[in-house]
Design a protein around this motif. Structure first.
Motif, short mmCIF file in Angstrom:
data_model
loop_
_atom_site.label_atom_id
_atom_site.label_comp_id
_atom_site.label_asym_id
_atom_site.label_seq_id
_atom_site.Cartn_x
_atom_site.Cartn_y
_atom_site.Cartn_z
N THR A 1 4.60 -0.20 -10.64
CA THR A 1 4.03 0.66 -10.19
C THR A 1 2.83 0.98 -11.21
OG1 THR A 1 5.22 2.31 -11.19
CG2 THR A 1 5.60 1.31 -8.94
N ALA B 1 -1.24 -1.08 -7.01
CA ALA B 1 -1.16 -0.73 -8.14
C ALA B 1 -2.57 -0.20 -8.28
CB ALA B 1 -0.16 -0.69 -9.55
N GLU C 1 6.11 5.03 -6.61
CA GLU C 1 5.11 6.08 -7.39
C GLU C 1 5.46 7.00 -7.81
OE1 GLU C 1 1.03 3.84 -6.72
OE2 GLU C 1 -0.15 6.03 -7.16
N HIS D 1 6.60 0.46 -2.98
CA HIS D 1 5.90 0.72 -3.76
C HIS D 1 5.01 2.18 -4.09
CE1 HIS D 1 2.70 -1.34 -6.82
NE2 HIS D 1 2.42 -0.19 -6.73
N LYS D 2 4.89 2.52 -3.00
CA LYS D 2 4.45 4.34 -3.12
C LYS D 2 4.81 5.28 -3.34
CE LYS D 2 -0.05 2.69 -4.08
NZ LYS D 2 -1.01 3.50 -5.11
N ALA E 1 9.18 -0.54 -8.84
CA ALA E 1 9.55 0.39 -7.50
C ALA E 1 10.37 -0.42 -6.90
CB ALA E 1 8.47 0.74 -6.57
N SER F 1 -2.86 6.82 -3.80
CA SER F 1 -2.26 7.88 -4.82
C SER F 1 -2.15 9.06 -4.63
CB SER F 1 -2.84 8.07 -6.70
OG SER F 1 -4.68 8.97 -6.65
N GLN G 1 5.29 -4.72 -7.80
CA GLN G 1 5.94 -3.53 -7.22
C GLN G 1 6.31 -2.97 -8.41
OE1 GLN G 1 5.59 -3.49 -4.53
NE2 GLN G 1 7.24 -2.20 -3.42
#
Ligand code: GLU
Ligand code: MG
Length: 436
Positions: A46, A15, A416, A412-413, A52, A277, A44
């Protein structure tokens, strides 16, 4: 009341946040060996702190071992110093944990040395903004802006020097409450260590002045962005510069040209790492002096890779000045991952023996769609979702990272992104501004 010094052993994670656990400074010797306990699922967490989708669940034990070479120390009057020590995440048997961002960069740097015998020389150039400052028209780059923020700048520069980061320039940038800080280059892992430490120093020094700093990629769709430009050159085994060749295309040495070519060839597939991001993609748009297109620019401040100027009147030889910068990065990304992606792309370019791309000489954003297509240049990915898709489907790029990393990163993303999914861009920027 009495206070006892604590040291935060920490990591710069997926992150782009610095997280860890602290211990009393008196335990340092022991902690340098044993580290502190760490958990796989932490990877994970975020930027908004929600976890996540994680393949690890509640299982597994790791250790985060602080590294003495990567310390940040900021004195405080009448109190213990504030101390952060970056570290390596390892299994409890001592082997590196594959998803440790420092381990990922270490692998990339080793690959570069393997394929070329060259060492990476470089520095991160950061922009940030002080939050809650009313716009002050007329202060960009101005003497008034310098005067107003001189104490802050001088404190920061002194703190950088005390932490082994050689300050280069400090300036009141164009945007409201915006600053740019540059530093002299370092080599290898230290480039990223110093970038992480500088961000934390800026947060800490701003806090001492009663201010909040933010490195958010952009504060609103109409705002100016906060970029991270990664300046890169190569040095050979004798410590001599290896980026310049007077007879090379764009004066780049063979390996430097291949390195740049590798970055551009794979950039679309790793933009998800360097601009990680949701709001990063508001910054990667034309007319912001960030990077909107996949192109090499000769002195062009909108190119994703720019060959930087050299000066004939400098005390440094042309070959030592010669370098390029990568502009499509921001501070939502861990410097370790940004650098790992760039170094792998460069090493890949060297391995493939790629030829140096032509440098664009015109403003690509002014071209019609037909002329742009004819120029052979494309926009960079325009959303995080698109960037993640390109990352997840490029086997070469996936191969640069440990097995399972791409899946972990994408999850993960996506987690987020889901947290800001219902918000409009202004609200999304505000949410990100709070956490970076
Ligand atoms: N603020 C610009 C960016 O987002 C960079 C401006 C500059 O050239 O320093 O990258
Ligand atoms: Mg700038």
């Amino acid at each position: 009341m009495k206070r006892e010094e604590l040291i935060l052993a920490c990591t710069s994670d997926i992150a782009g946040k610095v997280r860890g656990k602290s211990f009393p400074a008196s335990q340092l010797e022991k902690r340098l060996k044993r580290g502190i306990g760490w958990t796989p699922t932490n990877v994970q967490i975020t930027c908004f702190d929600k976890i996540a989708d994680t393949p690890f669940g509640s299982f597994g034990d790791l250790v985060l071992i602080p590294v003495e070479a990567a310390v940040m120390r900021l004195p405080e009057d009448g109190a213990p110093d504030e101390v952060l020590m970056l570290g390596d995440i390892r299994y409890t048997n001592g082997t590196p944990w594959e998803f440790c961002t420092r381990a990922i960069l270490r692998d990339a740097l080793a690959r570069l040395e393997r394929v070329s015998d060259l060492t990476l020389n470089g520095a991160f150039e950061h922009e940030f903004q002080i939050r809650d400052e009313a716009p002050q028209p007329g202060t960009a780059y101005s003497a008034a802006g310098f005067r107003q923020w001189r104490a802050f700048g001088e404190t920061l520069v002194a703190a950088m020097r005390d932490n082994g980061i050689a300050p280069d320039t400090f300036l009141r940038e164009f945007g409201p409450g915006q600053f740019e800080v540059t530093m002299d280059p370092a080599q290898g892992m230290a480039i990223a260590d110093q970038a992480v430490i500088l961000r934390e120093l800026i947060h800490a020094v701003a806090a001492r002045f009663g201010k909040g700093a933010t490195f958010v990629p952009i504060r609103g769709p109409d705002a100016v962005g906060n970029g991270v430009h990664v300046h890169i050159s190569l040095i050979d085994a004798n410590g001599d510069p290896a980026t310049h060749d007077a007879d090379g295309k764009h004066e780049l040495s063979r390996h430097a040209g291949q390195f740049v070519a590798g970055i551009l060839k794979y950039l679309d597939a790793f933009t998800a790492i360097t601009a990680p991001s949701v709001v990063s993609y508001l910054r990667l748009t034309p007319h912001r002096w960030s990077a909107a297109f996949n192109n090499l620019g000769f002195r062009d401040r909108e190119a994703s890779v720019r060959i930087c100027p050299v000066s004939d009147i400098s005390d440094l030889a042309r070959a030592r000045q010669y370098h390029f910068e990568f502009r499509a990065a921001d501070a939502a990304a861990s410097p370790y991952l940004v650098l790992a992606a760039l170094v792998h792309a460069g090493a890949q370019g060297i391995e493939e023996g790629l030829s140096v791309p032509d440098a664009t000489q015109q403003d690509l954003s002014l071209l019609s769609p037909e002329d742009l297509a004819a120029s052979g240049h494309k926009r960079l990915p325009q959303t995080l979702e698109q960037a993640l898709e390109l990352f997840a489907t490029n086997e070469t790029v996936a191969g640069w990272f440990p097995e399972g990393f791409v899946d972990l990163y994408v999850k993960h993303k996506q987690g987020e992104a889901a947290m800001v999914a219902g918000l409009n861009p202004v609200e999304q920027c505000r949410r990100y501004e709070e956490v970076y």
